[in-house]
Structures are given as structure tokens and as C-alpha cells.
Design an enzyme around this catalytic site. Structure first.
Site, PDB file in Angstrom:
ATOM      1  CB  SER A  58      -0.910  -0.002   1.228  1.00 28.64           C
ATOM      2  OG  SER A  58      -0.168   0.105   2.417  1.00 28.64           O
ATOM      3  CG  HIS A  71      -0.890  -5.571   4.163  1.00 27.20           C
ATOM      4  ND1 HIS A  71      -0.483  -4.795   5.212  1.00 27.20           N
ATOM      5  CD2 HIS A  71      -0.318  -5.026   3.070  1.00 27.20           C
ATOM      6  CE1 HIS A  71       0.295  -3.815   4.779  1.00 27.20           C
ATOM      7  NE2 HIS A  71       0.404  -3.927   3.473  1.00 27.20           N
ATOM      8  CD  GLN A 112      -2.220  -1.656   4.825  1.00 25.72           C
ATOM      9  OE1 GLN A 112      -2.449  -1.409   3.648  1.00 25.72           O
ATOM     10  NE2 GLN A 112      -1.197  -1.115   5.471  1.00 25.72           N
ATOM     11  CG  ASP A 151      -1.951   1.834   8.384  1.00 33.05           C
ATOM     12  OD1 ASP A 151      -2.697   2.702   7.872  1.00 33.05           O
ATOM     13  OD2 ASP A 151      -0.899   1.428   7.841  1.00 33.05           O
ATOM     14  CG  ASP A 210       2.373   5.004   5.593  1.00 38.34           C
ATOM     15  OD1 ASP A 210       3.415   5.340   5.001  1.00 38.34           O
ATOM     16  OD2 ASP A 210       1.920   3.841   5.548  1.00 38.34           O
ATOM     17  CE  LYS A 257       5.370   2.182   5.580  1.00 42.33           C
ATOM     18  NZ  LYS A 257       4.172   2.382   4.718  1.00 42.33           N
ATOM     19  CG  HIS A 264       6.867  -3.720   9.225  1.00 50.59           C
ATOM     20  ND1 HIS A 264       6.307  -4.974   9.234  1.00 50.59           N
ATOM     21  CD2 HIS A 264       5.814  -2.873   9.445  1.00 50.59           C
ATOM     22  CE1 HIS A 264       5.009  -4.891   9.452  1.00 50.59           C
ATOM     23  NE2 HIS A 264       4.690  -3.640   9.586  1.00 50.59           N
ATOM     24  NE  ARG A 265       6.562   0.129   2.918  1.00 48.93           N
ATOM     25  CZ  ARG A 265       6.345   1.066   1.999  1.00 48.93           C
ATOM     26  NH1 ARG A 265       7.314   1.920   1.711  1.00 48.93           N
ATOM     27  NH2 ARG A 265       5.190   1.181   1.375  1.00 48.93           N
ATOM     28  CB  SER A 266       3.303  -5.434   3.364  1.00 48.03           C
ATOM     29  OG  SER A 266       3.472  -4.792   2.130  1.00 48.03           O
TER      30      SER A 266
HETATM   31  C1  2PG Z   1       1.827   0.558   5.908  1.00 44.57           C
HETATM   32  C2  2PG Z   1       2.808  -0.496   5.491  1.00 44.57           C
HETATM   33  C3  2PG Z   1       3.469  -1.268   6.588  1.00 44.57           C
HETATM   34  P1  2PG Z   1       3.071  -1.394   3.078  1.00 44.57           P
HETATM   35  O1  2PG Z   1       0.872   0.869   5.194  1.00 44.57           O
HETATM   36  O2  2PG Z   1       2.022   1.180   6.939  1.00 44.57           O
HETATM   37  O3  2PG Z   1       2.600  -1.838   7.490  1.00 44.57           O
HETATM   38  O4  2PG Z   1       2.305  -1.331   4.489  1.00 44.57           O
HETATM   39  O5  2PG Z   1       4.465  -1.777   3.349  1.00 44.57           O
HETATM   40  O6  2PG Z   1       2.312  -2.400   2.257  1.00 44.57           O
HETATM   41  O7  2PG Z   1       2.982  -0.004   2.501  1.00 44.57           O
HETATM   42 MG    MG Z   2       0.483   2.674   6.658  1.00 45.56          MG
END
Ligand code: 2PG
Ligand code: MG
Length: 431
Positions: free
Chosen positions: A52, A166, A174, A254, A322, A347, A375-377
Site C-alpha cells: 500500500s 495485505h 489494513q 492503520d 504514512d 520508512k 517495516h514494509r509488508s
Molecule cells: C503501511 C505499510 C506497513 P506497506 O501501510 O504502513 O505496514 O504497508 O508496506 O504495504 O505499505
Molecule cells: Mg500505513
């Protein structure tokens, strides 16, 4: 005499830059980068990848060759690391990471690091940080601590229910996280997270829900109403023997709202909602449940909605940007000046270098915004963010469920730091 020892005092020479195409936790290719200094110190980094993603994130480059990994291979990026980037890094002595990162940005030459690929640049930047810390004989968290900042062990935010992009369940929100704000120490917080996770598994199974996992290790039951999940989470906290709330285990959300906004409306469990409806919904949620933080409650292009949300709930809970801020120092500055949100998600791969990440965190600190390291997914077993959150003293880290190796690796790194550094305080930075 090695090139490093012949360099001017305080500079380092890089002798090798190696990259490897490895798999991330979703079975997609990513990069592992290793940087070796002339005096022998070495740093290795695994590059994470999101699902995302905010539209203004630094650009992740992929091969696009559909005959390999459905076009997701990173061999071109690997070539850029072995070629242009290695040539640059080996060509001269470096004063510090800021100088290296600035040179990488200049070499790329595009605003979003699209030419070489942000995935190449971030891997190199992280590996350089690790190598430089190791060369000084310092722990990474200590090396990353900015002058004047007190390091601390962050509150782990365990993502125990996965939805959105996810997981394949009908849940639009999410991430549903548990945050042991009231734990007395980091090990107690980790224990609380794991115990609540176990209680939640039993609760879900007992009610006939599936206990399969989503991308970040949380359960992915076929539920659609956020309030139903919040009810279950509160019950799980209770069953595990903790107080649901800021004095014990609180909840963080989130929703990743950019993913369910279209034509100016948000769609939650089949209902079409305006920004104002969403704000009302969040206000009710914070009345009924011990939710202390909402990240991306509204979409990245809904700045007016964000202003209203901040006006309504910004004094009560943490509102984290984010997708809307993408760890970008310039965007965070604008948000602070407009009073949008009161915290930024951090991130490293969203902006693309460690130096810019530290700059984003410094801007937050000066502007009174909290920083929530993430972290990332798509992850590897790399533990850089555990050190970053500790060193930067921000007090908050989210890195998935207390399950799945790539998530647990970060929590285990925190346990390691806590065991070695008994003097480090635990908890939110405002404590
Ligand atoms: C988020 C992230 C991490 P993604 O949205 O905060 O949990 O998801 O890494 O898929 O962007
Ligand atoms: Mg997020």
C-alpha cells in the site's frame, strides 16, 4: 598500506559493493546489498518493499521482464549497484554517510530516485551505515543516535489482524495493532504482545474464524466491520490478563484509507462514507475502544479532511501520516505548518536514504511531531529498523505480528539490545 589508512584522517574508503537478488517475505525478488570498507568492516542490508504505497514515495525499480518473476525481478537494479554505484563509491574517500547519500542522490539525478532505483539506493545507504558503525566498533543503534537525542527502546506495535491489500479477507482497514504502552520494560512488552496474539488465536478459532495469516503475520479472519475486530481485540487483551488501555495494552489502527477511497468517497464494509463520516466514525471508535493511534485514517489526497480530523482528534490520540507524508522532509514540513496530523510514519525505503530519513525525524522532533518507525509488508530478516527506532529515541516501532521470521527478527533484535543495554529506558518518547 590500505587505501583507508592512507586517506585523510576521519575519512573512509569503500573497497567493495556487492548486491544479490534475494526473496522478500511475499516471495518477490528484492535486493541484499553488502558494502565492505577498505579496512575490512562490512555492512549488509536487505531492502523492504511495500504494497500500500503512497504515490509520492521514492521509486522502486523492477525489471519488467515478464518471463522472470512476473516482471518483478531486480537484475537491472543489481547491475546499477555493481556498476555505476560501486564505481562512484570506490572512487574517493568519504567523510560520512551524509556525504555518501548526497552523492548517490546526485548520481541518480531524478527527484524520486527513479533512474537507479530507490531500492538500489536505500540498500546501499543502509549497508554503508552498518559498515561505518562497525568500523567504529559501535552498535548500529548507538551510531544512529543523533547528537542531543536520548536513545530509548520503542513500544512495539504488533499488527495482529491484517486486512486491506495485505490479506484476501473482506476487511477494508489494513492493520489492527496492539501496543503494550503500560509494560514496564521491552521484554515485558514483547511478552504481552505474544500472549495477546495467542489469546486472539484461541478466540478466533473458538468462534469458528480462520486463523490463517496475512502479509504481516496477523490473522486474516473473514470479518468486514472494523468495530467487530476491535471488540475481539479488546476481548483478547482481557483474556490474556492485561488491561485494555494506555495503562496496559492499547490498540492502534492503520486503515490505510487511500486504498479504499475513490470518487471522493471512502468505502468501509460496503458503506459509502464522506471524509466527515469517517471522522465521526473514528471519534466513535475512540470513545468505545482503547485506540490510542490512527495512521492514515484518511487518504493521501484528502488534506482538508486531514486538517478536520486533526482538529477533531489531534489532542486525544496520535494521528500518523504514512502515504500522505511518505517520510519526505519537505512534505512533513508542510504538514507541520498546516497542522495536519501530529506524527509521521518513518520508512527508510519511502524516501530512499538513511540521511534523509534522519532528517525527516529531526524535522518531526523540532515540530513536535511524533515519529513511528515502520517495516514494509514485504520484508527480509534485516533488523535495521529496530536499531533506527532505538537510536532515534522516538519510542514507537511497528514491525508486524509476533510471528513470521521476518517480523520476529526485529522484535528479537530489540530484545538483544535490551539485554545488552540495561540502562536504556522503554516507552513512548513523551514519557
Ligand atoms: C503501511 C505499510 C506497513 P506497506 O501501510 O504502513 O505496514 O504497508 O508496506 O504495504 O505499505
Ligand atoms: Mg500505513
Amino acid at each position: 598500506m590500505t587505501p583507508a589508512s592512507s586517506a585523510a584522517a576521519g575519512t573512509v574508503h569503500i573497497s567493495r559493493v556487492d548486491a544479490l537478488e534475494i526473496l522478500d517475505s511475499r516471495g518477490r525478488p528484492t535486493l541484499q546489498v553488502a558494502v565492505t570498507l577498505a579496512r575490512g568492516a562490512r555492512g549488509v542490508a536487505g531492502v523492504p518493499s511495500g504494497a500500500s504505497t503512497g504515490s509520492k514515495e521514492a521509486t522502486e525499480r523492477r525489471d519488467g521482464d515478464r518471463s522472470r518473476y512476473s516482471g518483478l525481478g531486480v537484475l537491472d537494479v543489481l547491475c546499477a549497484v555493481h556498476g555505476e554505484i560501486a564505481d562512484l563509491l570506490r572512487s574517493r574517500a568519504w567523510r560520512d554517510l551524509a556525504e555518501i547519500d548526497a552523492a548517490l542522490i546526485e548520481l541518480d539525478g531524478t527527484p524520486g530516485k527513479a533512474r537507479l532505483g530507490a531500492n538500489a539506493i536505500v540498500g546501499v545507504s543502509m549497508a554503508c551505515a552498518c559498515a561505518l558503525a562497525s568500523a567504529e566498533g559501535r552498535e548500529l543503534w548507538d551510531w544512529l543516535t543523533p547528537p542531543g537525542v536520548a536513545p530509548r527502546l520503542p513500544v512495539p506495535h504488533f499488527n495482529v489482524i491484517n486486512g486491506g491489500v495485505h490479506a484476501s479477507n473482506p476487511l477494508d482497514f489494513q492493520e489492527f495493532m496492539i501496543a503494550p504502552l503500560g509494560a514496564g520494560s521491552l521484554p515485558e512488552a514483547i511478552r504481552a504482545g505474544a500472549e495477546v496474539y495467542g489469546a486472539l488465536r484461541d478466540l478466533l478459532a473458538g468462534r469458528g474464524h480462520g486463523t490463517g495469516l496475512g502479509d504481516e503475520g496477523g490473522f486474516a479472519p473473514r470479518l468486514s466491520e472494523p468495530e467487530e475486530v476491535l471488540y475481539l481485540l479488546t476481548a483478547a487483551i482481557d483474556q490474556a490478563g492485561y488491561i485494555a488501555g494506555p495503562g496496559g495494552v492499547a490498540i492502534a489502527l492503520d486503515p490505510a484509507a487511500s486504498e479504499f477511497r475513490g470518487d471522493g468517497y471512502y468505502t468501509v464494509a460496503g458503506q459509502r462514507l464522506t471524509s466527515a463520516d469517517m471522522i465521526e466514525r473514528y471519534a466513535e471508535i475512540t470513545q468505545r475502544f482503547p485506540v490510542w493511534l490512527i495512521e492514515d485514517g484518511l487518504a493521501e489526497d484528502d488534506w482538508d479532511g486531514w486538517e478536520a480530523l486533526t482538529e477533531r482528534l489531534g489532542r486525544k490520540i496520535q494521528l500518523v501520516g504514512d502515504d500522505i507524508f511518505v517520510t519526505n522532509p519537505a512534505i512533513i514540513r508542510e504538514a507541520i505548518s498546516r497542522g495536519v496530523g501530529n506524527a509521521a510514519l518513518i520508512k527508510v525505503n519511502q524516501i530512499g536514504t538513511v540521511t534523509e530519513t534522519l532528517e525527516a525525524m529531526a524535522i518531526c522532533r523540532r515540530g513536535g511531531y511524533a515519529q513511528f518507525v515502520s517495516h514494509r509488508s514485504g520484508e527480509t530478516t534485516d533488523t535495521f529498523i529496530a536499531d533506527l527506532a532505538t537510536g532515534a529515541g522516538c519510542g514507537e516501532l511497528k514491525t508486524g505480528a509476533p510471528a513470521r521470521g521476518e517480523r520476529v527478527a526485529k522484535y528479537n533484535r530489540l530484545l538483544e539490545i535490551a539485554a545488552a543495554e540495561e540502562h536504556l529506558p522503554y516507552g513512548l518518547a513523551r514519557d
